[in-house]
Design a protein around this motif. Structure first.
Motif, PDB file in Angstrom:
ATOM      1  N   VAL A 129      34.339 -15.926  69.626  1.00 16.13           N
ATOM      2  CA  VAL A 129      34.179 -14.939  70.039  1.00 16.13           C
ATOM      3  C   VAL A 129      32.896 -14.356  69.621  1.00 16.13           C
ATOM      4  N   SER A 130      32.553 -14.400  68.523  1.00 14.61           N
ATOM      5  CA  SER A 130      31.304 -13.967  67.923  1.00 14.61           C
ATOM      6  C   SER A 130      30.079 -14.560  68.335  1.00 14.61           C
ATOM      7  N   SER A 131      30.109 -15.861  68.704  1.00 17.57           N
ATOM      8  CA  SER A 131      29.116 -16.723  69.430  1.00 17.57           C
ATOM      9  C   SER A 131      28.802 -16.123  70.631  1.00 17.57           C
ATOM     10  N   VAL A 132      29.872 -15.916  71.528  1.00 14.18           N
ATOM     11  CA  VAL A 132      29.491 -15.360  72.798  1.00 14.18           C
ATOM     12  C   VAL A 132      29.140 -13.995  72.755  1.00 14.18           C
ATOM     13  N   LEU A 133      29.756 -13.103  71.827  1.00  7.78           N
ATOM     14  CA  LEU A 133      29.147 -11.693  71.769  1.00  7.78           C
ATOM     15  C   LEU A 133      27.871 -11.716  71.349  1.00  7.78           C
ATOM     16  N   ILE A 134      27.296 -12.302  70.279  1.00  7.07           N
ATOM     17  CA  ILE A 134      25.947 -12.278  69.937  1.00  7.07           C
ATOM     18  C   ILE A 134      25.113 -13.249  70.922  1.00  7.07           C
ATOM     19  N   GLY A 135      25.503 -14.311  71.361  1.00  6.14           N
ATOM     20  CA  GLY A 135      24.630 -15.286  72.135  1.00  6.14           C
ATOM     21  C   GLY A 135      24.204 -14.710  73.612  1.00  6.14           C
ATOM     22  N   SER A 136      25.473 -13.906  74.103  1.00 11.25           N
ATOM     23  CA  SER A 136      24.906 -13.291  75.465  1.00 11.25           C
ATOM     24  C   SER A 136      24.514 -11.879  75.546  1.00 11.25           C
ATOM     25  N   GLY A 137      24.851 -11.118  74.375  1.00  9.44           N
ATOM     26  CA  GLY A 137      24.463  -9.687  74.488  1.00  9.44           C
ATOM     27  C   GLY A 137      25.212  -8.928  75.229  1.00  9.44           C
ATOM     28  N   GLU A 235      45.331   7.269  64.192  1.00  6.35           N
ATOM     29  CA  GLU A 235      45.277   7.739  65.336  1.00  6.35           C
ATOM     30  C   GLU A 235      46.110   7.424  66.524  1.00  6.35           C
ATOM     31  N   GLN A 236      46.872   6.377  66.102  1.00  5.01           N
ATOM     32  CA  GLN A 236      47.567   5.477  67.437  1.00  5.01           C
ATOM     33  C   GLN A 236      46.558   5.174  68.319  1.00  5.01           C
ATOM     34  N   THR A 237      45.439   4.708  68.020  1.00  5.51           N
ATOM     35  CA  THR A 237      44.640   4.268  68.987  1.00  5.51           C
ATOM     36  C   THR A 237      44.896   3.074  69.984  1.00  5.51           C
ATOM     37  N   ASP A 238      44.571   3.292  71.083  1.00  5.38           N
ATOM     38  CA  ASP A 238      44.625   2.109  71.873  1.00  5.38           C
ATOM     39  C   ASP A 238      43.600   1.105  72.012  1.00  5.38           C
ATOM     40  N   LEU A 239      42.475   1.528  72.043  1.00  8.44           N
ATOM     41  CA  LEU A 239      41.133   0.825  72.048  1.00  8.44           C
ATOM     42  C   LEU A 239      40.038   1.358  71.284  1.00  8.44           C
ATOM     43  N   LEU A 240      39.520   0.356  70.554  1.00  6.44           N
ATOM     44  CA  LEU A 240      38.591   0.597  69.343  1.00  6.44           C
ATOM     45  C   LEU A 240      37.050   0.356  69.842  1.00  6.44           C
ATOM     46  N   VAL A 241      36.035   1.211  69.820  1.00  5.85           N
ATOM     47  CA  VAL A 241      34.906   0.949  70.612  1.00  5.85           C
ATOM     48  C   VAL A 241      33.730   0.962  69.225  1.00  5.85           C
ATOM     49  N   MET A 242      33.380  -0.324  69.024  1.00 13.12           N
ATOM     50  CA  MET A 242      32.057  -0.446  67.923  1.00 13.12           C
ATOM     51  C   MET A 242      31.148  -1.488  68.248  1.00 13.12           C
ATOM     52  N   GLY A 243      29.892  -1.191  67.534  1.00 14.90           N
ATOM     53  CA  GLY A 243      28.935  -2.324  67.638  1.00 14.90           C
ATOM     54  C   GLY A 243      29.343  -3.656  66.886  1.00 14.90           C
ATOM     55  N   CYS A 244      28.788  -4.440  67.446  1.00 12.75           N
ATOM     56  CA  CYS A 244      28.893  -5.869  66.808  1.00 12.75           C
ATOM     57  C   CYS A 244      27.673  -6.260  66.128  1.00 12.75           C
ATOM     58  N   TYR A 245      27.635  -6.294  64.813  1.00 15.56           N
ATOM     59  CA  TYR A 245      26.652  -6.600  64.062  1.00 15.56           C
ATOM     60  C   TYR A 245      26.447  -8.106  63.393  1.00 15.56           C
ATOM     61  N   GLY A 246      25.304  -8.823  63.488  1.00 14.33           N
ATOM     62  CA  GLY A 246      25.302 -10.126  63.003  1.00 14.33           C
ATOM     63  C   GLY A 246      24.038 -10.658  63.499  1.00 14.33           C
ATOM     64  N   HIS A 247      23.646 -11.838  63.036  1.00 11.44           N
ATOM     65  CA  HIS A 247      22.408 -12.484  63.495  1.00 11.44           C
ATOM     66  C   HIS A 247      22.523 -13.884  63.209  1.00 11.44           C
ATOM     67  N   GLY A 248      21.618 -14.839  63.663  1.00 13.79           N
ATOM     68  CA  GLY A 248      21.779 -16.060  63.827  1.00 13.79           C
ATOM     69  C   GLY A 248      20.920 -16.612  62.521  1.00 13.79           C
ATOM     70  N   ARG A 249      21.440 -17.532  61.739  1.00 17.85           N
ATOM     71  CA  ARG A 249      20.783 -18.299  60.857  1.00 17.85           C
ATOM     72  C   ARG A 249      21.336 -19.807  60.654  1.00 17.85           C
TER      73      ARG A 249
END
Length: 274
Positions: A129-137, A235-249
């Motif tokens: 998941v993290s690799s696809v998110l950061i690798g694809s943008g 908040e009985q939330t159905d969907l959370l929206v947020m930025g994904c933070y990370g970098h390749g090292r």
């Protein structure tokens, strides 16, 4: 204006892939989009490279394992969605590289959280998941492994920071926000200047036809990711929206603390963008 026209759903041989398939079809129907179910897994030979040392007879056995997995995935796909709404695609190489390449041509991805018991999720690497998110943008809705039924997206919580990652996540989520029954923005004061944050993001959303409430929270000494998930539950939330933070090292992705916590501990779908 952000629109959803192309969706890419990750499929493996696990039963949880059915939830992702149905969500992909749900989104395709709601937004007039075309979804593609992309089967991408680590081959048995790549999972058990040392098995070849047992002799040449092992190769056909590993090939049969792969054939059984793809057949199980095809049946899952055929029994979960309508082919008119969700196309089928089989990727035969390394799953992260292959899926990331396909993701470049999608408006939104649908991925699955790795289960707590890692032995149940051998189809893809732990960092898929993290690799696809950061690798694809590309933005993605990550579905928790505990979800087994229909996914609701009516009540949305946006975790806002004045960063490019948050801005990209909000933009990607606009088609969903327009159809949501309730949208709330939360900003955690981590010591940085927050002047104008409420007016800025709420005003931006209003210009796009989204009426949103605003909450300001003070970041506690615990992981902000845990604090965010706790608020989402309250908040009985159905969907959370947020930025994904990370970098390749060193050829590995190093995730930010809150991002890592949410990916590991989410109990509701999360729309993330890097």
């Amino acid at each position: 204006m952000s629109t959803l026209k192309t969706l890419l759903v990750h499929v493996d041989s696990s039963p949880r892939a059915a939830v992702r398939l149905k969500l992909g079809e749900q989104l395709a129907l709601a937004h007039g989009a075309q979804a593609t179910a992309a089967y991408a897994v680590t081959s048995a030979l790549m999972r058990y490279p040392m098995a070849m040392a047992a002799g040449a007879d092992i190769a056909p056995m590993l090939a049969e394992v792969d054939a059984q997995r793809v057949e199980a995935a095809r049946k899952l796909y055929a029994g979960s969605v309508d082919r008119a709404h969700v196309a089928w695609l089989e990727l035969g190489g390394p799953p992260i590289a292959d899926f990331t390449q396909q993701a470049l041509y999608a408006d939104l991805l649908v991925l699955g959280q790795r289960g707590a018991d890692e032995t149940r999720d051998v189809d893809v690497p732990a960092d898929f998941v993290s690799s696809v998110l950061i690798g694809s943008g590309r933005p993605a809705i990550v579905v928790p492994h505990i979800v087994t039924g229909a996914v609701r997206l009516g009540r949305v919580l946006i975790a806002w920071k004045p960063t490019r990652e948050s801005a990209r996540a909000v933009t990607a989520a606009l088609p969903l926000l327009l159809q949501a029954s309730q949208v709330t923005v939360v900003s955690f004061d981590e010591g940085d200047s927050a002047a104008g944050a409420e007016a800025g993001i709420v005003g931006y959303l209003r210009q796009h036809g989204v009426q949103a409430g605003f909450k300001r929270e003070v970041a506690s000494e615990i992981d902000v990711g845990d604090q965010l998930l706790s608020l989402a539950a309250d908040e009985q939330t159905d969907l959370l929206v947020m930025g994904c933070y990370g970098h390749g090292r060193a050829r590995e992705w190093a995730l930010g603390g809150a991002t890592r916590t949410v990916i590991q501990s989410m109990t509701i779908p999360v729309l993330m963008s890097h």
